[in-house]
Design a protein around this motif. Sequence first.
Motif, PDB file in Angstrom:
ATOM      1  N   TYR A  59      -1.262   0.586 -12.766  1.00 41.73           N
ATOM      2  CA  TYR A  59      -1.877   2.124 -11.912  1.00 41.73           C
ATOM      3  C   TYR A  59      -0.130   2.236 -10.836  1.00 41.73           C
ATOM      4  CZ  TYR A  59      -5.583   2.660 -13.738  1.00 41.73           C
ATOM      5  OH  TYR A  59      -7.164   2.273 -14.567  1.00 41.73           O
ATOM      6  N   GLU A  60       0.765   1.198 -11.019  1.00 44.69           N
ATOM      7  CA  GLU A  60       1.983   1.499 -10.165  1.00 44.69           C
ATOM      8  C   GLU A  60       2.912   2.621 -11.331  1.00 44.69           C
ATOM      9  OE1 GLU A  60       4.905  -1.006  -7.662  1.00 44.69           O
ATOM     10  OE2 GLU A  60       3.057  -1.520  -9.104  1.00 44.69           O
ATOM     11  N   ILE A  61       3.701   3.794 -10.485  1.00 43.22           N
ATOM     12  CA  ILE A  61       4.313   4.767 -11.358  1.00 43.22           C
ATOM     13  C   ILE A  61       5.895   3.647 -11.475  1.00 43.22           C
ATOM     14  CG2 ILE A  61       5.446   6.668 -11.201  1.00 43.22           C
ATOM     15  CD1 ILE A  61       2.741   7.661  -9.610  1.00 43.22           C
ATOM     16  N   SER A  62       6.310   4.379 -12.713  1.00 39.72           N
ATOM     17  CA  SER A  62       7.401   3.806 -13.861  1.00 39.72           C
ATOM     18  C   SER A  62       7.867   4.811 -13.299  1.00 39.72           C
ATOM     19  CB  SER A  62       7.365   2.836 -14.233  1.00 39.72           C
ATOM     20  OG  SER A  62       8.925   3.131 -14.744  1.00 39.72           O
ATOM     21  N   ASP A  63       8.956   5.528 -12.914  1.00 38.95           N
ATOM     22  CA  ASP A  63       9.467   6.718 -12.314  1.00 38.95           C
ATOM     23  C   ASP A  63      11.246   6.430 -13.037  1.00 38.95           C
ATOM     24  OD1 ASP A  63      10.767   5.768 -10.289  1.00 38.95           O
ATOM     25  OD2 ASP A  63      10.082   7.291  -9.099  1.00 38.95           O
ATOM     26  N   ALA A  64      11.671   5.535 -13.054  1.00 36.92           N
ATOM     27  CA  ALA A  64      12.808   4.617 -13.635  1.00 36.92           C
ATOM     28  C   ALA A  64      13.810   6.379 -14.279  1.00 36.92           C
ATOM     29  CB  ALA A  64      13.153   4.022 -14.976  1.00 36.92           C
ATOM     30  N   GLU A  65      15.308   5.456 -13.239  1.00 42.70           N
ATOM     31  CA  GLU A  65      16.192   6.921 -13.610  1.00 42.70           C
ATOM     32  C   GLU A  65      17.469   6.275 -13.562  1.00 42.70           C
ATOM     33  OE1 GLU A  65      20.003  10.039 -11.285  1.00 42.70           O
ATOM     34  OE2 GLU A  65      17.570   9.379 -10.146  1.00 42.70           O
ATOM     35  N   PHE A  66      18.575   6.115 -14.752  1.00 40.01           N
ATOM     36  CA  PHE A  66      19.475   4.711 -15.540  1.00 40.01           C
ATOM     37  C   PHE A  66      20.276   5.716 -15.094  1.00 40.01           C
ATOM     38  CE2 PHE A  66      15.421   4.425 -18.043  1.00 40.01           C
ATOM     39  CZ  PHE A  66      15.775   2.600 -17.660  1.00 40.01           C
ATOM     40  N   LEU A  67      21.363   4.979 -13.580  1.00 37.65           N
ATOM     41  CA  LEU A  67      22.393   5.113 -13.548  1.00 37.65           C
ATOM     42  C   LEU A  67      23.413   4.573 -13.944  1.00 37.65           C
ATOM     43  CD1 LEU A  67      21.630   4.542 -10.067  1.00 37.65           C
ATOM     44  CD2 LEU A  67      21.044   6.516 -10.840  1.00 37.65           C
ATOM     45  N   GLU A  68      23.378   3.745 -14.822  1.00 34.03           N
ATOM     46  CA  GLU A  68      24.407   3.436 -16.074  1.00 34.03           C
ATOM     47  C   GLU A  68      23.307   2.645 -17.453  1.00 34.03           C
ATOM     48  OE1 GLU A  68      26.477  -0.513 -13.976  1.00 34.03           O
ATOM     49  OE2 GLU A  68      26.817   0.260 -12.468  1.00 34.03           O
ATOM     50  N   GLU A  69      24.209   2.264 -18.040  1.00 35.52           N
ATOM     51  CA  GLU A  69      23.576   1.886 -19.668  1.00 35.52           C
ATOM     52  C   GLU A  69      22.847   0.458 -19.143  1.00 35.52           C
ATOM     53  OE1 GLU A  69      25.207   1.329 -23.982  1.00 35.52           O
ATOM     54  OE2 GLU A  69      25.310  -0.337 -23.169  1.00 35.52           O
ATOM     55  N   THR A  70      21.851   0.091 -19.509  1.00 38.18           N
ATOM     56  CA  THR A  70      20.813  -0.640 -18.771  1.00 38.18           C
ATOM     57  C   THR A  70      20.139  -1.678 -19.295  1.00 38.18           C
ATOM     58  OG1 THR A  70      20.528   0.231 -16.386  1.00 38.18           O
ATOM     59  CG2 THR A  70      19.041  -1.819 -16.581  1.00 38.18           C
TER      60      THR A  70
END
Length: 86
Positions: A59-70
Amino acid sequence: PNVYRTKDFEVGCRVHLKQEDHDAHYHTEVREINYIVRGKMRIQGEVLGKGDIFILEPYEISDAEFLEETEIVCVKTPSANDKVII
């Protein structure tokens, strides 16, 4: 993609492109343990990079934003298809 999977856990490795479109989501059962092999990303307002580990509980939200190729290695336990897109 998964590199190893049982009913109890799965291990995957994935490369996310810079600014890749990534749907915010959560899991109802799965706990994710993530290791950043290379790159930089922001998740839940925190910037993380190479060598960092982050854990997402059910239930913890994953709101990933990739600032570089990761590149991320992810262990999910249990192994289940329980993703809910927000």
